[in-house]
Write a protein that holds these residues in place. Structure first.
Motif, mmCIF file in Angstrom:
data_model
loop_
_atom_site.group_PDB
_atom_site.id
_atom_site.type_symbol
_atom_site.label_atom_id
_atom_site.label_comp_id
_atom_site.label_asym_id
_atom_site.label_seq_id
_atom_site.Cartn_x
_atom_site.Cartn_y
_atom_site.Cartn_z
ATOM 1 N N MET A 101 6.345 -0.612 -1.928
ATOM 2 C CA MET A 101 6.642 -1.567 -2.990
ATOM 3 C C MET A 101 7.079 -2.902 -2.388
ATOM 4 S SD MET A 101 6.433 -0.914 -6.268
ATOM 5 C CE MET A 101 5.589 -2.442 -6.676
ATOM 6 N N LEU A 103 5.979 -4.254 0.199
ATOM 7 C CA LEU A 103 4.790 -4.984 0.654
ATOM 8 C C LEU A 103 4.308 -5.943 -0.411
ATOM 9 C CD1 LEU A 103 2.369 -2.606 2.549
ATOM 10 C CD2 LEU A 103 3.823 -4.429 3.399
ATOM 11 N N LEU A 104 4.518 -5.548 -1.646
ATOM 12 C CA LEU A 104 4.053 -6.346 -2.774
ATOM 13 C C LEU A 104 5.027 -7.469 -3.075
ATOM 14 C CD1 LEU A 104 1.468 -5.548 -3.998
ATOM 15 C CD2 LEU A 104 2.663 -4.220 -5.702
ATOM 16 N N THR A 105 6.259 -7.250 -2.690
ATOM 17 C CA THR A 105 7.351 -8.145 -3.081
ATOM 18 C C THR A 105 7.601 -9.249 -2.082
ATOM 19 O OG1 THR A 105 8.399 -6.217 -4.066
ATOM 20 C CG2 THR A 105 9.748 -8.178 -3.819
ATOM 21 N N ILE A 140 -6.497 -10.857 -4.028
ATOM 22 C CA ILE A 140 -6.791 -10.017 -5.187
ATOM 23 C C ILE A 140 -6.969 -8.566 -4.746
ATOM 24 C CG2 ILE A 140 -8.460 -9.570 -7.014
ATOM 25 C CD1 ILE A 140 -9.035 -12.576 -7.104
ATOM 26 N N LEU A 141 -7.721 -8.367 -3.667
ATOM 27 C CA LEU A 141 -7.967 -7.001 -3.205
ATOM 28 C C LEU A 141 -6.681 -6.304 -2.801
ATOM 29 C CD1 LEU A 141 -11.235 -7.169 -1.066
ATOM 30 C CD2 LEU A 141 -10.924 -6.571 -3.471
ATOM 31 N N THR A 142 -5.886 -6.947 -1.974
ATOM 32 C CA THR A 142 -4.666 -6.290 -1.509
ATOM 33 C C THR A 142 -3.686 -6.078 -2.668
ATOM 34 O OG1 THR A 142 -3.779 -8.445 -0.847
ATOM 35 C CG2 THR A 142 -4.840 -7.145 0.849
ATOM 36 N N SER A 143 -3.588 -7.071 -3.554
ATOM 37 C CA SER A 143 -2.681 -6.914 -4.686
ATOM 38 C C SER A 143 -3.092 -5.721 -5.539
ATOM 39 C CB SER A 143 -2.689 -8.185 -5.548
ATOM 40 O OG SER A 143 -2.164 -9.276 -4.826
ATOM 41 N N THR A 144 -4.362 -5.630 -5.825
ATOM 42 C CA THR A 144 -4.841 -4.543 -6.669
ATOM 43 C C THR A 144 -4.554 -3.186 -6.042
ATOM 44 O OG1 THR A 144 -6.633 -5.907 -7.539
ATOM 45 C CG2 THR A 144 -6.877 -3.522 -7.740
ATOM 46 N N LEU A 146 -2.637 -2.265 -3.491
ATOM 47 C CA LEU A 146 -1.235 -1.952 -3.249
ATOM 48 C C LEU A 146 -0.490 -1.676 -4.548
ATOM 49 C CD1 LEU A 146 -0.233 -4.417 -0.395
ATOM 50 C CD2 LEU A 146 -0.456 -1.926 -0.286
ATOM 51 N N ALA A 147 -0.780 -2.459 -5.572
ATOM 52 C CA ALA A 147 -0.057 -2.283 -6.834
ATOM 53 C C ALA A 147 -0.372 -0.931 -7.454
ATOM 54 C CB ALA A 147 -0.395 -3.408 -7.800
ATOM 55 N N VAL A 148 -1.622 -0.548 -7.440
ATOM 56 C CA VAL A 148 -1.974 0.746 -8.016
ATOM 57 C C VAL A 148 -1.344 1.871 -7.193
ATOM 58 C CG1 VAL A 148 -3.828 2.341 -8.527
ATOM 59 C CG2 VAL A 148 -4.126 -0.085 -9.015
ATOM 60 N N THR A 154 5.956 5.037 -6.860
ATOM 61 C CA THR A 154 7.339 4.775 -7.228
ATOM 62 C C THR A 154 7.640 5.173 -8.661
ATOM 63 O OG1 THR A 154 6.729 2.523 -7.808
ATOM 64 C CG2 THR A 154 7.607 2.878 -5.609
ATOM 65 N N ARG A 156 6.106 4.290 -11.515
ATOM 66 C CA ARG A 156 5.843 3.383 -12.633
ATOM 67 C C ARG A 156 4.961 4.108 -13.646
ATOM 68 N NH1 ARG A 156 1.531 -1.030 -12.801
ATOM 69 N NH2 ARG A 156 1.646 -1.609 -14.981
ATOM 70 N N MET B 101 8.181 -9.290 -11.306
ATOM 71 C CA MET B 101 8.049 -8.330 -10.213
ATOM 72 C C MET B 101 8.597 -6.966 -10.639
ATOM 73 S SD MET B 101 6.790 -9.026 -7.184
ATOM 74 C CE MET B 101 5.795 -7.544 -7.100
ATOM 75 N N PRO B 107 9.352 1.945 -14.001
ATOM 76 C CA PRO B 107 8.606 2.643 -15.044
ATOM 77 C C PRO B 107 9.072 2.141 -16.405
ATOM 78 C CG PRO B 107 10.218 4.102 -14.037
ATOM 79 C CD PRO B 107 10.329 2.800 -13.329
ATOM 80 N N SER B 143 -2.007 -3.429 -13.197
ATOM 81 C CA SER B 143 -1.540 -3.548 -11.822
ATOM 82 C C SER B 143 -2.152 -4.765 -11.149
ATOM 83 C CB SER B 143 -1.905 -2.284 -11.026
ATOM 84 O OG SER B 143 -1.223 -1.161 -11.538
ATOM 85 N N THR B 144 -3.440 -4.923 -11.315
ATOM 86 C CA THR B 144 -4.123 -6.042 -10.669
ATOM 87 C C THR B 144 -3.571 -7.372 -11.146
ATOM 88 O OG1 THR B 144 -6.165 -4.788 -10.487
ATOM 89 C CG2 THR B 144 -6.344 -7.173 -10.326
ATOM 90 N N ALA B 147 0.179 -7.897 -10.311
ATOM 91 C CA ALA B 147 0.445 -8.045 -8.884
ATOM 92 C C ALA B 147 0.005 -9.406 -8.377
ATOM 93 C CB ALA B 147 -0.256 -6.939 -8.098
ATOM 94 N N VAL B 148 -1.142 -9.847 -8.810
ATOM 95 C CA VAL B 148 -1.602 -11.166 -8.374
ATOM 96 C C VAL B 148 -0.672 -12.243 -8.925
ATOM 97 C CG1 VAL B 148 -3.449 -12.862 -8.517
ATOM 98 C CG2 VAL B 148 -4.004 -10.463 -8.158
ATOM 99 N N ARG B 156 4.999 -14.296 -2.313
ATOM 100 C CA ARG B 156 4.336 -13.416 -1.351
ATOM 101 C C ARG B 156 3.197 -14.174 -0.696
ATOM 102 N NH1 ARG B 156 -0.007 -9.237 -2.710
ATOM 103 N NH2 ARG B 156 -0.687 -8.684 -0.629
#
Lengths: 194, 194
Positions: A101, A103-105, A140-144, A146-148, A154, A156, B101, B107, B143-144, B147-148, B156
């Motif tokens: 998580m 990584l996204l933040t 976009i790729l990494t966000s998608t 990683l977020a999923v 975690t 969600r 964020m 959740p 998520s996409t 996250a973006v 980030r």
DNA sequence: ACCTGAACACCGTTCAAGT
DNA sequence: ACCTGAACACCGTTCAAGT
């Protein structure tokens, strides 16, 4: 574990990662990390500037782990590349849910992280993403992915990612990526889900 | 602001949101929130069970704000729907970077949030996503986009999202979503990528 | 019913010592 | 050079009071 009398930055980060895996991000506390090393909390400050630096270290740890399993710049099949990325990231998120998580933040501006990103850019360029799109497509790729991955790890989402879900993520990303590959104008990539 | 002598849950959450917007998530502290209300920290516990509950409240606040601007179930054009979602989420992330964020992290199981989600599921069903894919597709989409949007808002990424970037996110998501819609051109990936 | 004072456990961090 | 003790400011939270 053992009882290393001598501490190092690597040992501190490893202990912190263990704490995060076991007790979540809230479990990453100076006393908790120190206890894992049989040391007083104050000893950590010799190897880590402050807690922020410690968290940055955790992020870098995960990025490196991500990168060793990532596609090399000689990869060429977009679907294979995306598939590998999704698999690796999902697996990472499963093993290190709390830190993934992060990584996204947190912004990741260390030299190592920048190098990893350049490597990814190179892969995208090679498969045909236009130069001016490379940076944003990578975001976009990494966000998608990683977020999923992190989102399910975690909690969600109520249910865990099944293999079928993972497959769907791959299909989604491949199709989305298709919008930035030559030879087509925003058409959807495949129809396997019908 | 004013000096409300009488506090309410709504006032507490609003104050917390203000603190988050101004000073980030670390700025959301019981004393800080209380100070904004001219009240002692202990007074908050009358309106909020604990800090976790407070953060949940913030998440719910954003979800509601997201939902009022979201597509209604009578929407039918996938591109318009995605476009609106991306626009709304990006704008939200710009105004509330820190809390957006949280949306990715925590959740959201409150009744209100579940209702919002069902509404989204309905939209996806209407545009042709198959029943067994609806839940996962919704996870991937949110998520996409979140996250973006949140990723850029919290730093980030080094540079902010331009209008062109936002357009690319829309294109990416629309194309990805296409993998789960019927009746698109029957191209296969293998043909396209030679 | 709603707010406050006092109090406690805990965390991040610093600094002057110890070896 | 590396670790420790003592200490400080600060946070989350509880509880017994006040009004």
């Amino acid at each position: 574990m053992g009882r290393p009398v001598c501490i190092s930055r690597g040992a501190v980060l490893a202990a912190a990662l263990g704490a995060a895996d076991e007790n979540g991000l809230d479990g990453v506390t100076m006393p908790a990390v120190a206890r894992r090393l049989n040391v007083t909390p104050m000893a950590l400050y010799r190897h880590v500037r402050d807690k922020d630096d410690l968290l940055d270290g955790l992020v870098e740890l995960l990025i490196d782990e991500l990168a060793v399993a990532m596609p090399r710049s000689d990869a060429s099949d977009p679907e294979r590349i995306v598939e590998r990325f999704v698999t690796v990231a999902t697996d990472l998120a499963r093993r290190h849910p709390a830190v993934s998580m992060l990584l996204l933040t947190r912004p990741v501006n260390t030299p190592s992280a920048r190098a990893r990103r350049s490597q990814f850019h190179e892969v995208l360029r090679r498969i045909g993403v236009r130069d001016e799109h490379v940076v944003t497509v990578e975001r976009i790729l990494t966000s998608t992915v990683l977020a999923v991955a992190a989102g399910q790890a975690t909690g969600r989402f109520s249910t865990a990612l099944t293999d079928a879900d993972e497959r769907m993520v791959v299909d989604f990303v491949v199709a989305g990526l298709g919008a930035f590959l030559p030879g087509r104008a925003g058409l959807s990539c495949r129809e396997i889900h019908q």
